[in-house]
Design an enzyme around this catalytic site. Structure first.
Site, PDB file in Angstrom:
ATOM      1  N   SER A 147       0.876  -1.183   0.000  1.00  0.00           N
ATOM      2  CA  SER A 147       0.000   0.000   0.000  1.00  0.00           C
ATOM      3  C   SER A 147       0.904   1.220   0.000  1.00  0.00           C
ATOM      4  CB  SER A 147      -0.854   0.003   1.269  1.00  0.00           C
ATOM      5  OG  SER A 147      -1.456   1.274   1.460  1.00  0.00           O
ATOM      6  N   TYR A 162      -1.383  -0.820  10.491  1.00  0.00           N
ATOM      7  CA  TYR A 162      -1.516  -1.039   9.041  1.00  0.00           C
ATOM      8  C   TYR A 162      -0.277  -0.509   8.317  1.00  0.00           C
ATOM      9  CZ  TYR A 162      -3.696  -1.004   4.368  1.00  0.00           C
ATOM     10  OH  TYR A 162      -3.989  -1.222   3.041  1.00  0.00           O
ATOM     11  N   LYS A 166       2.414  -2.788   6.104  1.00  0.00           N
ATOM     12  CA  LYS A 166       2.652  -2.626   4.660  1.00  0.00           C
ATOM     13  C   LYS A 166       4.107  -2.251   4.376  1.00  0.00           C
ATOM     14  CE  LYS A 166      -1.520  -3.695   3.334  1.00  0.00           C
ATOM     15  NZ  LYS A 166      -1.795  -4.926   2.577  1.00  0.00           N
TER      16      LYS A 166
HETATM   17  P1  NDP Z   1     -11.668  -5.976   1.254  1.00  0.00           P
HETATM   18  O1  NDP Z   1     -11.971  -5.839   2.706  1.00  0.00           O
HETATM   19  O2  NDP Z   1     -12.672  -5.587   0.252  1.00  0.00           O
HETATM   20  O3  NDP Z   1     -11.223  -7.503   0.958  1.00  0.00           O
HETATM   21  C1  NDP Z   1     -10.287  -8.141   1.784  1.00  0.00           C
HETATM   22  C2  NDP Z   1     -10.241  -9.597   1.408  1.00  0.00           C
HETATM   23  O4  NDP Z   1      -9.281 -10.259   2.258  1.00  0.00           O
HETATM   24  C3  NDP Z   1     -11.559 -10.304   1.603  1.00  0.00           C
HETATM   25  O5  NDP Z   1     -11.804 -11.133   0.492  1.00  0.00           O
HETATM   26  C4  NDP Z   1     -11.340 -11.146   2.861  1.00  0.00           C
HETATM   27  O6  NDP Z   1     -12.130 -12.317   2.765  1.00  0.00           O
HETATM   28  C5  NDP Z   1      -9.849 -11.457   2.756  1.00  0.00           C
HETATM   29  N1  NDP Z   1      -9.233 -11.788   4.044  1.00  0.00           N
HETATM   30  C6  NDP Z   1      -9.131 -10.978   5.154  1.00  0.00           C
HETATM   31  N2  NDP Z   1      -8.513 -11.644   6.137  1.00  0.00           N
HETATM   32  C7  NDP Z   1      -8.195 -12.878   5.649  1.00  0.00           C
HETATM   33  C8  NDP Z   1      -7.531 -14.009   6.187  1.00  0.00           C
HETATM   34  N3  NDP Z   1      -7.077 -14.027   7.449  1.00  0.00           N
HETATM   35  N4  NDP Z   1      -7.377 -15.101   5.402  1.00  0.00           N
HETATM   36  C9  NDP Z   1      -7.852 -15.128   4.141  1.00  0.00           C
HETATM   37  N5  NDP Z   1      -8.474 -14.080   3.563  1.00  0.00           N
HETATM   38  C10 NDP Z   1      -8.650 -12.968   4.318  1.00  0.00           C
HETATM   39  O7  NDP Z   1     -10.310  -5.204   1.019  1.00  0.00           O
HETATM   40  P2  NDP Z   1      -9.684  -4.489  -0.267  1.00  0.00           P
HETATM   41  O8  NDP Z   1     -10.067  -5.207  -1.500  1.00  0.00           O
HETATM   42  O9  NDP Z   1      -9.909  -3.048  -0.144  1.00  0.00           O
HETATM   43  O10 NDP Z   1      -8.133  -4.732   0.057  1.00  0.00           O
HETATM   44  C11 NDP Z   1      -7.411  -5.833  -0.479  1.00  0.00           C
HETATM   45  C12 NDP Z   1      -5.945  -5.588  -0.204  1.00  0.00           C
HETATM   46  O11 NDP Z   1      -5.549  -4.344  -0.778  1.00  0.00           O
HETATM   47  C13 NDP Z   1      -5.587  -5.496   1.291  1.00  0.00           C
HETATM   48  O12 NDP Z   1      -4.336  -6.132   1.504  1.00  0.00           O
HETATM   49  C14 NDP Z   1      -5.457  -3.994   1.514  1.00  0.00           C
HETATM   50  O13 NDP Z   1      -4.612  -3.688   2.579  1.00  0.00           O
HETATM   51  C15 NDP Z   1      -4.882  -3.556   0.182  1.00  0.00           C
HETATM   52  N6  NDP Z   1      -5.089  -2.149  -0.112  1.00  0.00           N
HETATM   53  C16 NDP Z   1      -6.357  -1.618  -0.174  1.00  0.00           C
HETATM   54  C17 NDP Z   1      -6.546  -0.280  -0.468  1.00  0.00           C
HETATM   55  C18 NDP Z   1      -7.902   0.345  -0.535  1.00  0.00           C
HETATM   56  O14 NDP Z   1      -7.988   1.580  -0.568  1.00  0.00           O
HETATM   57  N7  NDP Z   1      -8.973  -0.434  -0.591  1.00  0.00           N
HETATM   58  C19 NDP Z   1      -5.388   0.591  -0.697  1.00  0.00           C
HETATM   59  C20 NDP Z   1      -4.110  -0.058  -0.629  1.00  0.00           C
HETATM   60  C21 NDP Z   1      -3.984  -1.387  -0.350  1.00  0.00           C
HETATM   61  P3  NDP Z   1     -12.695 -13.117   4.020  1.00  0.00           P
HETATM   62  O15 NDP Z   1     -13.159 -12.085   5.046  1.00  0.00           O
HETATM   63  O16 NDP Z   1     -13.744 -13.965   3.437  1.00  0.00           O
HETATM   64  O17 NDP Z   1     -11.560 -13.939   4.513  1.00  0.00           O
END
Ligand code: NDP
Length: 255
Positions: A147, A162, A166
Site C-alpha cells: 500500500s 496497518y 505494509k
Molecule cells: P476488502 O476488505 O474488500 O477484501 C479483503 C479480502 O481479504 C476479503 O476477500 C477477505 O475475505 C480477505 N481476508 C481478510 N482476512 C483474511 C484471512 N485471514 N485469510 C484469508 N483471507 C482474508 O479489502 P480491499 O479489497 O480493499 O483490500 C485488499 C488488499 O488491498 C488489502 O491487503 C489492503 O490492505 C490492500 N489495499 C487496499 C486499499 C484500498 O484503498 N482499498 C489501498 C491499498 C492497499 P474473508 O473475510 O472472506 O476472509
C-alpha cells in the site's frame, strides 16, 4: 498471436489470489482470468461470486477456504492446488485488513491481528508458494499487496499497525526477491493509494472529504485501475522486474 498477447498473455498459467471474494482481489482475479490464467481464489468465507463472474466470462476458476494466518490451512490449500491444477505460476498475495485507531487507544490484540494477516499471512503464502515453485522448477511470479501506507503516513486517520504491516510487506518483498532470484522466481509488491472497495467505501464521509485535497488526481482509484499493473507483474513481460514496489496512487505519494 498478437504483439500484446506475447507481452501479457497468461495462457497456461495457474494463478492464486488470496482475499479474492470481494474488493480488489475479486476484480484482479477476473482480470487475470481474462488474460488466460486458471484462477484459484482463497478466502476465509468463500468466493462463489468471484468464481461465477470468471466462469460467466468464459474463464476457469475454483475457490478454496483458508485463513492466511494459519500455516496448516495455507499448506493444505497449496496441496489442493497441486492436486487439482498440477502447478502454480502466479500468486497475488492480496488478503488484508485495516484498523483505524489512535495508537493510545488501540489494543495489542488489534496490532497483532493486523500484523498477523497483512504481514505474516503474506509471508506464509509466499513461503508455501515459493517452496512449491522451487520443488517443481517453476519460474513463478509472486505479487505481494502492499500500500502507499507502506511509504507514507496517512492522515487524518491514525493506523500505525496497518502502515507498519505494509512497510514490512515492501521490505519482505525485496528480501524474497533477492533470495529466490536464483530460482527464477520474481517477487514484487503493489502499492495502491485509496481504492474504492468495501474496505474503503464504509469509511465515514468526513474522512474521504479530508483525503481528496491530498490526492492530486482528486478521486479514489477504481479496482479496475490495478488490473493492468498486476497482469504486467504476473506476465513474462516483467521478466527483469524483481523486488520492485509498483505505486498506483493518483500521485498521492508525490506530495
Ligand atoms: P476488502 O476488505 O474488500 O477484501 C479483503 C479480502 O481479504 C476479503 O476477500 C477477505 O475475505 C480477505 N481476508 C481478510 N482476512 C483474511 C484471512 N485471514 N485469510 C484469508 N483471507 C482474508 O479489502 P480491499 O479489497 O480493499 O483490500 C485488499 C488488499 O488491498 C488489502 O491487503 C489492503 O490492505 C490492500 N489495499 C487496499 C486499499 C484500498 O484503498 N482499498 C489501498 C491499498 C492497499 P474473508 O473475510 O472472506 O476472509
Amino acid at each position: 498471436m498478437s504483439y500484446l498477447d506475447t507481452l501479457f498473455s497468461l495462457k497456461g498459467k495457474v494463478a492464486l489470489v488470496t482475499g479474492g471474494g470481494r474488493g480488489i482481489g475479486q476484480v484482479v482475479a477476473l482480470g487475470l482470468a481474462k488474460a488466460g490464467a486458471e484462477l484459484v481464489i482463497v478466502s476465509r468465507t468463500g468466493a462463489d461470486e468471484t468464481v461465477k463472474l470468471i466462469q460467466n466470462a468464459g474463464g476457469r476458476a475454483y475457490s478454496l477456504l483458508a485463513d492466511v494466518t494459519i500455516e496448516k490451512e495455507v499448506d493444505a490449500a497449496l496441496a489442493q492446488i497441486v492436486a487439482k491444477s498440477g502447478a502454480l505460476h502466479i500468486v497475488f498475495n492480496n488478503a488484508g485488513i485495516c484498523i483505524h485507531k489512535d495508537t493510545l487507544d488501540a489494543s495489542i490484540a488489534e496490532w497483532r491481528q493486523v500484523i498477523d494477516i497483512n504481514l505474516t499471512g503474506e509471508y506464509l503464502v509466499a513461503r508455501a508458494a515459493g517452496r512449491l515453485m522451487i520443488e517443481k522448477g517453476i519460474k513463478g511470479s509472486i505479487i505481494n499487496m502492499a500500500s502507499m501506507s507502506g511509504s507514507i503516513v496517512n492522515v487524518p486517520q491514525w493506523q500505525a499497525s496497518y502502515n507498519a504491516s505494509k512497510a514490512g510487506v515492501i521490505h519482505m518483498t525485496r528480501s524474497l526477491a533477492a533470495e529466490w532470484a536464483q530460482y527464477g522466481i520474481r517477487v514484487n509488491s503493489l502499492s495502491p493509494g485509496y481504492i474504492a472497495t468495501p474496505m474503503s467505501v464504509d469509511t465515514p464521509r468526513e474522512l474521504k472529504d479530508a483525503w481528496m485535497p491530498l490526492i492530486p488526481a482528486r478521486r479514489m482509484g477504481d479496482p479496475e485501475e490495478l488490473v493492468g499493473a498486476v497482469i504486467y507483474l504476473a506476465a513474462d513481460s516483467s521478466g527483469y522486474t524483481n523486488g520492485s514496489d509498483l505505486i498506483v496512487d493518483g500521485a498521492y505519494t508525490c506530495l
